[in-house]
Enzyme design. Structure first.
Site, PDB file in Angstrom:
ATOM      1  N   ASP A   1      -7.962 -26.934   8.761  1.00 38.18           N
ATOM      2  CA  ASP A   1      -8.807 -28.086   9.102  1.00 38.18           C
ATOM      3  C   ASP A   1     -10.237 -27.620   9.359  1.00 38.18           C
ATOM      4  O   ASP A   1     -11.209 -28.149   8.812  1.00 38.18           O
ATOM      5  CB  ASP A   1      -8.208 -28.742  10.358  1.00 38.18           C
ATOM      6  CG  ASP A   1      -9.010 -29.922  10.863  1.00 38.18           C
ATOM      7  OD1 ASP A   1      -9.420 -30.750  10.021  1.00 38.18           O
ATOM      8  OD2 ASP A   1      -9.216 -30.021  12.094  1.00 38.18           O
TER       9      ASP A   1
ATOM     10  N   GLU B   1      -4.771 -39.308  15.328  1.00 38.44           N
ATOM     11  CA  GLU B   1      -6.047 -39.349  16.025  1.00 38.44           C
ATOM     12  C   GLU B   1      -6.984 -40.414  15.463  1.00 38.44           C
ATOM     13  O   GLU B   1      -7.698 -41.065  16.204  1.00 38.44           O
ATOM     14  CB  GLU B   1      -6.727 -37.971  15.947  1.00 38.44           C
ATOM     15  CG  GLU B   1      -7.587 -37.731  17.161  1.00 38.44           C
ATOM     16  CD  GLU B   1      -8.514 -36.547  16.988  1.00 38.44           C
ATOM     17  OE1 GLU B   1      -8.241 -35.704  16.119  1.00 38.44           O
ATOM     18  OE2 GLU B   1      -9.498 -36.478  17.730  1.00 38.44           O
ATOM     19  N   ASP B   2      -6.984 -40.579  14.147  1.00 38.30           N
ATOM     20  CA  ASP B   2      -8.021 -41.399  13.528  1.00 38.30           C
ATOM     21  C   ASP B   2      -7.561 -42.741  12.973  1.00 38.30           C
ATOM     22  O   ASP B   2      -8.379 -43.499  12.460  1.00 38.30           O
ATOM     23  CB  ASP B   2      -8.684 -40.609  12.378  1.00 38.30           C
ATOM     24  CG  ASP B   2      -9.466 -39.421  12.912  1.00 38.30           C
ATOM     25  OD1 ASP B   2      -9.773 -39.432  14.111  1.00 38.30           O
ATOM     26  OD2 ASP B   2      -9.759 -38.495  12.138  1.00 38.30           O
TER      27      ASP B   2
ATOM     28  N   HIS C   1     -10.177 -35.161   2.820  1.00 37.42           N
ATOM     29  CA  HIS C   1     -10.067 -34.111   3.846  1.00 37.42           C
ATOM     30  C   HIS C   1      -8.620 -33.636   4.040  1.00 37.42           C
ATOM     31  O   HIS C   1      -8.345 -32.441   3.868  1.00 37.42           O
ATOM     32  CB  HIS C   1     -10.711 -34.590   5.146  1.00 37.42           C
ATOM     33  CG  HIS C   1     -10.458 -33.690   6.314  1.00 37.42           C
ATOM     34  ND1 HIS C   1     -10.922 -32.395   6.357  1.00 37.42           N
ATOM     35  CD2 HIS C   1      -9.764 -33.879   7.468  1.00 37.42           C
ATOM     36  CE1 HIS C   1     -10.534 -31.834   7.489  1.00 37.42           C
ATOM     37  NE2 HIS C   1      -9.832 -32.722   8.173  1.00 37.42           N
TER      38      HIS C   1
HETATM   39 MN    MN Z   1      -9.077 -32.896  10.265  1.00 30.14          MN
END
Ligand code: MN
Length: 713
Positions: free
Chosen positions: A139, A76-77, A48
């Site tokens: 994104d 964030e992840d 991604h």
């Molecule tokens: Mn993303």
């Protein structure tokens, strides 16, 4: 799956001097922290950020954007922190990644189409670096390309709707039309699969016929241009399915009637050639009135430039034609990104790293803007309007003017929420009610039943709604208070004449009396009595033209005499209320300058006491009312004092002369000789105010043989 080497090739092609090490380091770091994570498609998660970076490279953005694209999801992840990003990649990349993370954390709730414009503005307002938006768009584009892997249809539709409402219009606003078109088409396919398939089939049908039509039109245009010595390239293409669908719905057309599903474009070398070409087209085919638009002379705020015209074509059909230069064509495809992309000879000015550098770049690159400052102003206003966008805890978005407070927010939700608001939390933390809200904050209002707005709120609220609601409430309060007061005064006065006011109040007779005074209703009359504009006695006289009991009347008169009728001269103003009956507490006898408080009495108007008066402290706080001294008054006020002295001949005469020398009057005097031969004299004086009284007191202290002088209440 795109490989990092592909991305590096793309960047090298448009910027041979790019810092490829930065890209490499960002790639390695991203691969490390995303390791083990998997996309819904089953691919490693890293695919991604790689695809997103690839899209950014396609937009020919600088290496900082591409590196930030590789890192856009790590905070964030994964366990990575913003601080770590800064240590490894510097403050610029941290700033961009943090901006993207902030945008993904915005608590948008679903079904917000009607709030879409606010959300779009909010996103633009929050991204203080345009590259944040570019990454967000890339994104979203990749997420739309892989939307089929979401198992839930509802989830797919929600994401598609959000894309259509929020992100496609943002891409259009920034002038990146290829992203706008792809986002629209993909969303359309998920939201209305049947319509999408139908249009797809209709476009495919008679394809050959249409292709030959395109070729015919292109050939005629080319031929005419050659005759006029204009070098050009002519393109003919289908519009995106969503625009065709919109055209059918908006203009209520059958597909066969949507002639302009094909748009033609003529690309030339110079601006003068564009206008010449326009002349040629218009002499060839009849233009449709009002369809001509000159975006070369008047570029769109996103810098889109082109000539647009619609003409009646060779077969009597409408033909849409765009005419522009090669450079304009490039800008039209990539919008603001075209100006951001690498330009040879660009020096690394430290300022370009500054927050608004991109705007400066736009202006520098935009030589054909007559007034660059004006353009700058336009972009700023568009991207950073004088508004803030905040959320309710449920994720509803509210648009407020800059500087708005939680009280404004509360009134925006509901008048009652505003009226009963006692406190507010912003992002979970308590803030003062006059706190200035910032875009993106989540605001929670704490209410309490029975709580009322405060006049002080008027000092800081920013919205018209809050202001008018607070004012309205204060007015109603005053009216209610005056009504209660007026009714109690009437009850009392009427009782003296053995009349029952409450029964009479409902009678036709009273209605006539009210009309006689010029009021619409008895209630208005009562309110006016409460305000002190009319006395209850005046009303009694209309009911009973000749009072039978003279003694009773004189009693009432005496009673009324004790109240001073306020218009001017009582020396006290009841806050927010004009014309009200004022009475001073006998117990404490306030004089101007004393801290005071008012109480609504039963039938005697407002009683004013000193705030430290024992009687005042005993009164029902619900009947308390704010009062203040009217400094313009010329009245004198009674004050009680005590003088303790040794007994001597002529003392009283000395005291009296000092009092009158200071301009005060003696209202009463009483002297007692004590067992220890001291004398205690009690005076009631009339004075102008507290300063006046203090001057008298200190004058008295200097009288020979006086031991002590003080005020009593
Ligand atoms: Mn993303």
């Amino acid at each position: 799956m795109i490989r990092i080497s592909d991305i590096i090739d793309k960047i090298t092609a448009y910027n041979p001097e790019a810092d490829l090490q930065l890209i490499d380091r960002a790639y390695i770091y991203s691969a490390k922290v995303h390791d083990g994570q998997v996309r819904l498609s089953g691919e490693p998660y890293l695919s991604h950020p790689l695809e997103v970076a690839g899209i950014l490279a396609d937009m020919r953005l600088d290496e900082v954007s591409v590196a930030a694209g590789l890192l856009h999801d790590v905070v964030e992840d994964t366990h990575a922190t913003e601080q770590e990003i800064e240590e490894m990649f510097g403050p610029e990349i941290r700033h961009i990644v943090s901006g993207v993370t902030k945008l993904s954390k915005l608590p948008f709730s679903s079904a917000q189409a009607r709030e879409a414009e606010s959300i779009r503005k909010m996103i633009l307002a929050m991204a203080d670096d345009i590259r944040v938006i570019m990454i967000k768009l890339a994104d979203r584009l990749h997420n739309m390309r892989t939307l089929q892997y979401h198992r839930s249809g509802a989830k797919r539709r929600k994401i598609a709707q959000e894309t259509l409402d929020i992100y496609a219009p943002i891409a259009a606003r920034l002038g990146i039309y290829w992203i706008k078109n792809e986002l629209e088409s993909t969303s359309f396919r998920y939201l209305m699969p049947e319509e999408y398939t139908r249009i797809e089939a209709l476009v495919a049908k008679d394809r050959q016929e249409r292709e030959s039509y395109i070729e015919t039109v292109k050939r005629i245009i080319r031929q005419k241009m050659e005759e006029n010595n204009l070098q050009c390239q002519v393109l003919g293409r289908y519009k995106n399915f969503y625009s065709i669908y919109q055209k059918m719905v908006k203009q209520n057309l059958a597909f066969e009637d949507v002639y302009d599903i094909i748009a033609f474009r003529i690309i030339l070398d110079t601006i003068p050639h564009c206008y010449e070409a326009l002349g040629v087209v218009h002499s060839l085919w009849k233009p449709i009135a009002k369809k001509f638009k000159d975006y070369i002379g008047m570029p769109k705020p996103n810098m889109y430039q082109s000539l647009h015209t619609t003409v009646i074509g060779p077969f009597g059909e409408r033909v849409e034609i765009q005419i522009r230069t090669r450079e304009m064509d490039r800008v039209a495809e990539s919008g603001i990104a075209a100006h951001w992309s690498y330009k040879e000879g660009r020096t690394a000015d430290p300022k370009t790293a500054a927050t608004f550098a991109w705007i400066q770049q736009l202006v520098e690159n935009q030589a054909n803007f007559r007034d660059p400052k004006e353009f700058l102003e336009n972009v700023r206003i568009d991207l950073f309007p004088d508004e803030v966008y905040v959320f309710s805890p449920k994720g509803d978005i509210k648009t407020l003017p800059k500087g708005a407070t939680p009280v404004d927010f509360a009134y925006q939700i509901h008048s009652e929420v505003g009226n009963q608001c006692v406190g507010a939390k912003v992002n979970g933390r308590m803030v003062p009610l006059k706190y200035e809200l910032q875009t993106g904050e989540i605001v929670e209002i704490i209410t309490q039943k029975g709580h009322h707005p405060s006049k002080d709120w008027l000092n800081f609220v920013k919205t018209v709604k809050a202001r008018s609601r607070i004012r309205q409430w204060i007015k109603i309060q005053e009216k209610e208070r005056s009504h209660t007061l007026g009714r109690e005064m009437c009850e009392k006065a009427f009782r003296k004449y053995r009349l029952n006011f409450n029964t009479l109040a409902k009678s036709e007779q009273m209605e006539k009396v009210a009309q006689g005074f010029g009021f619409k209703s008895v209630d208005d009359l009562i309110i006016s009595i409460g305000y002190g504009k009319i006395t209850p006695l005046q009303v009694v006289r209309r009911i009973m033209p000749k009072p039978e009991d003279a003694e009773q009347e004189s009693l009432l008169n005496r009673l009324m005499g004790r109240m001073r009728k306020k218009k001017t001269g009582s020396g006290v103003v009841v806050k927010g209320v004009d014309d009200i009956l004022i009475r001073f507490g006998k117990c404490c006898q306030p004089v101007p300058g004393d801290p005071i408080v008012g109480y609504i009495t039963r039938g005697y108007g407002v009683a004013v006491h000193r705030t430290n008066c024992v009687n005042a402290l005993k009164m029902n706080p619900e009947r308390q009312i704010e009062v203040e001294w009217d400094l313009d008054t010329e009245e004198q006020f009674p004050a009680k004092i005590v003088i303790r002295s040794l007994d001597r001949v002529g003392l009283l005469a000395d005291v009296a002369s000092i009092i009158s020398k200071h301009g005060a009057n003696i209202l009463s005097a009483k002297t007692e000789t004590q067992a220890d031969r001291t004398v205690e004299s009690r005076f009631t004086l009339s004075v102008n105010d507290i300063d006046h009284l203090n001057r008298v007191l200190s004058g008295l202290k200097k009288v020979r043989h006086v031991l002590d002088v003080y005020r009593i209440s």
